[in-house]
Design a protein around this motif. Structure first.
Motif, PDB file in Angstrom:
ATOM      1  N   LEU A 199      47.409  36.640  43.417  1.00 43.21           N
ATOM      2  CA  LEU A 199      46.904  37.662  44.322  1.00 43.21           C
ATOM      3  C   LEU A 199      46.924  37.430  45.680  1.00 43.21           C
ATOM      4  CD1 LEU A 199      43.955  39.062  42.221  1.00 43.21           C
ATOM      5  CD2 LEU A 199      46.093  40.125  42.599  1.00 43.21           C
ATOM      6  N   GLU A 200      46.612  35.916  46.190  1.00 42.94           N
ATOM      7  CA  GLU A 200      46.333  35.799  47.498  1.00 42.94           C
ATOM      8  C   GLU A 200      47.519  35.940  48.449  1.00 42.94           C
ATOM      9  OE1 GLU A 200      47.003  30.823  46.988  1.00 42.94           O
ATOM     10  OE2 GLU A 200      44.938  31.583  47.259  1.00 42.94           O
ATOM     11  N   THR A 201      48.788  35.533  47.634  1.00 42.23           N
ATOM     12  CA  THR A 201      50.142  35.776  48.692  1.00 42.23           C
ATOM     13  C   THR A 201      50.510  37.273  48.812  1.00 42.23           C
ATOM     14  OG1 THR A 201      51.407  35.251  46.758  1.00 42.23           O
ATOM     15  CG2 THR A 201      50.639  33.208  48.018  1.00 42.23           C
ATOM     16  N   LYS A 202      49.891  38.211  48.217  1.00 43.98           N
ATOM     17  CA  LYS A 202      50.424  39.372  48.218  1.00 43.98           C
ATOM     18  C   LYS A 202      49.712  40.297  49.217  1.00 43.98           C
ATOM     19  CE  LYS A 202      52.796  39.013  44.144  1.00 43.98           C
ATOM     20  NZ  LYS A 202      52.388  37.498  44.057  1.00 43.98           N
ATOM     21  N   SER A 207      38.270  43.868  43.925  1.00 48.57           N
ATOM     22  CA  SER A 207      37.274  42.820  44.643  1.00 48.57           C
ATOM     23  C   SER A 207      37.835  41.590  44.310  1.00 48.57           C
ATOM     24  CB  SER A 207      35.784  43.225  43.927  1.00 48.57           C
ATOM     25  OG  SER A 207      35.109  42.017  44.288  1.00 48.57           O
ATOM     26  N   LYS A 208      38.712  41.212  43.300  1.00 51.30           N
ATOM     27  CA  LYS A 208      39.023  39.873  42.909  1.00 51.30           C
ATOM     28  C   LYS A 208      40.161  39.826  44.033  1.00 51.30           C
ATOM     29  CE  LYS A 208      39.455  36.500  40.359  1.00 51.30           C
ATOM     30  NZ  LYS A 208      38.548  35.306  39.908  1.00 51.30           N
ATOM     31  N   TYR A 209      40.897  40.761  44.268  1.00 54.94           N
ATOM     32  CA  TYR A 209      42.065  40.534  45.100  1.00 54.94           C
ATOM     33  C   TYR A 209      41.716  40.524  46.642  1.00 54.94           C
ATOM     34  CZ  TYR A 209      45.926  42.194  48.390  1.00 54.94           C
ATOM     35  OH  TYR A 209      46.780  42.236  49.441  1.00 54.94           O
ATOM     36  N   GLN A 210      40.498  41.178  47.195  1.00 58.97           N
ATOM     37  CA  GLN A 210      40.021  41.071  48.520  1.00 58.97           C
ATOM     38  C   GLN A 210      39.589  39.557  48.533  1.00 58.97           C
ATOM     39  OE1 GLN A 210      40.441  42.855  51.015  1.00 58.97           O
ATOM     40  NE2 GLN A 210      41.370  44.759  49.706  1.00 58.97           N
TER      41      GLN A 210
END
Length: 836
Positions: free
Chosen positions: A27-30, A120-123
């Motif tokens: 998720l972190e690089t998107k 929330s996990k993505y944020q």
């Protein structure tokens, strides 16, 4: 199964953690949030593999051996007596599908319908990633500005390096002035002061001690610390003040702190250390008195630079004078070495002597013809390579009616009225005159330990006529030594041809008249024992055998009392025996350093003993292996000897004593002496080893140098500790004026008898050197009795010399190629393999 369930629980939890980590990385690089379905579609194979890997590894590592066996038994395997390796493999194979964990189901349950939780996990993942990236970029900018500061500082440090060096000289001059005069009086240069201890101690906590634990402090440590304390801070401050403003501002902005001299010092510490090492190294050739001049002169760059240049010029001048003095001393030493050694090893020319060279292969009658001429002379001298040959010629001359004497160092017989002497070559004395002299086995001039005795005899002999006997390869070097002397040359060829057998020899093929050759005493005894058990009567010859015993063994073979002879390469020198066939049981020998193949000359010297005119008109030669190769060595032309050995003579010692009086210095000068082209200096290693035993003792103090060297040079086996101890004890007795200790006599085994014989021989060497011939007569009789005992032992008691494994002692077949049995080899190999 409680243990397995516990491991399963841990594996599930560990898998969940790894999946959460994978979600964060995904998720972190998107920049825009992907859907949960997108993640699952792209990562499902990997996610499922996570569980498989975690479960197999955890189960394999955490379940005990007993637990694995119980698991396999429960599912139907019979694991009784099965190895651990197979148990582990079966367990890994079976556990893979046991108690599976539905990772995808667990993910669906957690995220499939919970879109807010996924968002929330993505944020959180994205925010943490952005924060890390910002920190990384800031860190790179900080590193870049620090590197730019370091480069700029290094350039400025490099520009000021000479100024700092001048200041280091000033600091060291001030400190040296405080050092005690006793120290500065005995040192001339700074490097000598570096090595002087201060009396203090450094410990491992101090990095300047260079190693853990206690270290004695030297002045090098003091000066090292002095520069640290006096220069590091000022250097850093000076460079900081001179740094461009924009560099300091950028550093302050990126670091949230002000750049200080202390911070800068730690940034460029490594660079300053490099310069410091260079300064200290450059200083080591400076003279102490030059630095002392700086002690009371306040530091001023121009003045101290002028003083440095002045000292540099003075140092160059002093070094030039020192080099000139070294060169003068070197030239003086070369003149001394030439005076002591050089002129001794130039062949004498213009002497009114007739030389006759007898050159040819083994067993061609060379010695017979030379001795025939010697017997015609009013006086004669025969110089032999072995005591046995000297004894043989002595008896031969006496049997033919000549008044003959014997002198070998270990015995003297019939010397008073003798017209003809038979001696070992070491007994040659250049001042004795003889009508005819015979020098046998001249090719021995190449021997690194004994060769100088042949050199001395050939070049310094005092006679009307000299007969020199040698192999073909010695011809050119003997002619070179004799120069333009009056020389007659007789070349000899074998009347009896040599015939090499085409098939490998087997011990069962031994026949009457054979001489079996191997290259160790142990192998001779094993071979003789084997042959006797097979019904052969056997004589033996090996190097450590007493010459009298050797003679009796040969006589038994000559008379037909024995039919076979087993020998080392001792058979190859001067022993004329009725040998039908020479058999090489080995093609290699140990030369004192390593095992090596026989040389062409060695093979020919030994093989040449085959055949005897009128008895065996063809000499046969056999090998156990490599027949073509060994045949080529026999047929190979002799390569001329290119060099010969030299060693100290009495004349050398007499000239040496004009300069010095101790043997330690003599050995040092001998090492420095460059021997003439074509010569090899004797190592004198055995003499040196003995000398170290008595160096600085009362023995050296009470004996003259030449007497002491004579005792060092006594020809005995210097590899055997009992003989070395005996030698030392006798030397102590001589130094103290006491009686020589009598040799210990032990007769239990063959080894005891042989050592006793050598011990008696050493005792006789001392007695004859001390002029105690009457006392020697008794000990010669004792030695003769020991020699008889050795002979009887070899005649009767050979059953103990079987070939055995050197580790377990098990008997081995005679032709077994190794020294250890297969079982011992297997055990040792398996043990090494297991350890590795």
């Amino acid at each position: 199964m409680d243990q397995l369930e516990k491991v399963h629980h841990h594996a599930v939890e560990h898998t969940k953690r790894k999946v959460h980590e994978d979600i964060n990385r995904f998720l972190e690089t998107k920049e825009e949030m992907p859907s949960f379905e997108t993640y699952k579609r792209e990562r499902q194979p990997y996610i499922e593999q996570i569980w498989t890997n975690v479960w197999i590894n955890k189960a394999s590592n955490d379940v005990s051996k007993r637990g694995k066996r119980a698991f396999l038994t429960d599912i139907g395997y019979d694991v009784e007596g099965v190895s651990r390796k197979i148990i582990n493999k079966l367990f890994r194979d079976e556990i893979k599908l046991y108690m599976p964990f539905d990772v995808i189901g667990w993910l669906d349950e957690r995220y499939a319908e919970n879109h807010e939780y996924w968002a929330s996990k993505y944020q959180k993942s994205r925010s943490a990633y952005i924060e890390r990236e910002e920190e990384r970029i800031l860190k790179e900018k900080r590193s870049a500005i620090e590197r730019e500061i370091e480069i700029t500082a290094y350039k400025k440090l490099e520009k000021r390096a000479f100024l700092y060096f001048l200041y280091v000289r000033h600091l060291m001059g001030e400190h040296i002035a405080k050092v005690t005069p006793e120290i500065t009086a005995r040192v001339e240069k700074v490097w000598e002061l570096y090595e002087e201890p201060t009396g203090a101690v450094l410990f491992g906590d101090d990095w300047r001690s260079y190693k853990h634990g206690r270290v004695d402090e030297t002045y090098y440590h003091v000066f090292d610390q002095l520069i640290d304390n006096k220069l590091y801070g000022p250097i850093a401050k000076e460079i900081l003040d001179d740094l461009p403003k924009h560099l300091r501002e950028q550093y302050d902005a990126l670091s949230d702190q002000t750049l200080t001299s202390s911070t800068l010092m730690w940034m460029i510490m490594e660079e300053i250390e490099e310069f410091k090492i260079d300064w200290l190294s450059h200083m080591q050739e400076e003279y102490i008195d030059d630095l002392l001049l700086l002690a009371h002169v306040p530091f001023d760059e121009e003045r101290h630079q002028a003083m440095y240049e002045e000292s540099l010029e003075k140092r160059k001048q002093r070094e030039a004078e020192e080099l000139a003095e070294i060169e003068r001393q070197k030239e003086e030493e070369e003149r001394m070495l030439e005076d002591i050694f050089g002129r001794e090893y130039r062949p004498q020319t213009g002497r009114d002597i007739r030389y006759v060279l007898h050159i040819g292969e083994t067993n061609t009658g060379k010695t017979h013809h030379a001795l025939k001429q010697m017997k015609k002379g009013k006086t004669g001298l025969y110089l032999a390579p072995l005591r046995l040959l000297a004894l043989e010629v002595y008896e031969k001359l006496n049997n033919e009616g000549l008044d003959s004497g014997l002198k070998t160092g270990e015995e003297e017989k019939d010397l008073d009225d003798a017209t003809h002497l038979s001696c070992t070559v070491e007994m040659f004395h250049e001042r004795d005159f003889f009508d005819v002299v015979v020098i046998d086995e001249a090719q021995m001039i190449t021997d690194k330990d004994r060769g100088f005795s042949w050199y001395k005899a050939i070049t310094n002999v005092n006679a009307n006529e000299v007969h020199i006997i040698g192999s073909n390869n010695a011809k050119s070097i003997v002619l070179e030594l004799l120069g333009d002397a009056n020389i007659d040359i007789y070349d000899y060829e074998r009347d009896i041809p040599l015939q090499v057998e085409s098939s490998p020899f087997k011990i069962q093929q031994t026949e009457k008249g054979d001489a079996l050759v191997c290259f160790s005493r142990k192998r001779v005894l094993e071979t003789a024992s084997k042959l006797r058990k097979d019904g052969y009567s056997v004589s033996m010859i090996y190097g450590s055998m007493p010459p009298e015993t050797r003679k009796k063994q040969m006589e038994r073979f000559i008379k037909g009392e024995t039919t076979v002879i087993v020998s080392t390469d001792a058979i190859g020198m001067g022993l004329n025996l009725p040998i039908r066939r020479i058999v090489f049981l080995e093609n290699e020998k140990f030369d004192g350093t390593k095992r090596r193949r026989l040389t062409s000359q060695e093979v020919k010297q030994i093989a040449g003993r085959a055949g005897r005119k009128g008895i065996y008109n063809v000499g046969k030669v056999a090998f156990t292996k490599d027949i073509q190769l060994m045949t080529r060595l026999i047929e190979q032309p002799d390569e001329p000897v290119q060099s010969f050995a030299i060693a100290p003579t009495n004349n050398v010692f007499e000239r040496f004593q004009k300069y010095y009086r101790d043997l330690g210095t003599f050995f040092e000068l001998w090492d420095k002496f460059d021997s003439p082209y074509g010569t090899i200096k004797a190592t004198l290693s055995e003499e040196r080893e003995l000398y170290e035993l008595i160096r600085g003792t009362e023995i050296e103090g009470r004996l003259s140098m030449m007497d002491l060297y004579g005792f060092l040079h006594l020809p005995f086996s210097k590899k055997e500790m009992p003989l070395i101890l005996q030698w030392k004890n006798k030397m102590k007795a001589i130094a103290r004026g006491g009686e020589l200790p009598e040799p210990k006599i032990k007769t239990d085994t063959l080894e005891d008898l042989e050592l006793t014989y050598k011990s008696l021989g050493l005792h006789l060497l001392f007695l004859y050197r001390l002029g105690r011939q009457t006392e020697a007569i008794y000990w010669e009789r004792v030695r003769e009795e020991i020699s008889d005992d050795v002979h009887e032992h070899l005649k009767t008691d050979m059953t103990v010399y079987n070939k055995k494994c050197k580790y377990c002692g098990r008997s081995l077949p005679f032709e077994f190629p190794h020294t250890m049995c297969d079982d011992c080899h297997s055990k040792r190999y398996r043990r090494r393999f297991t350890k590795s």
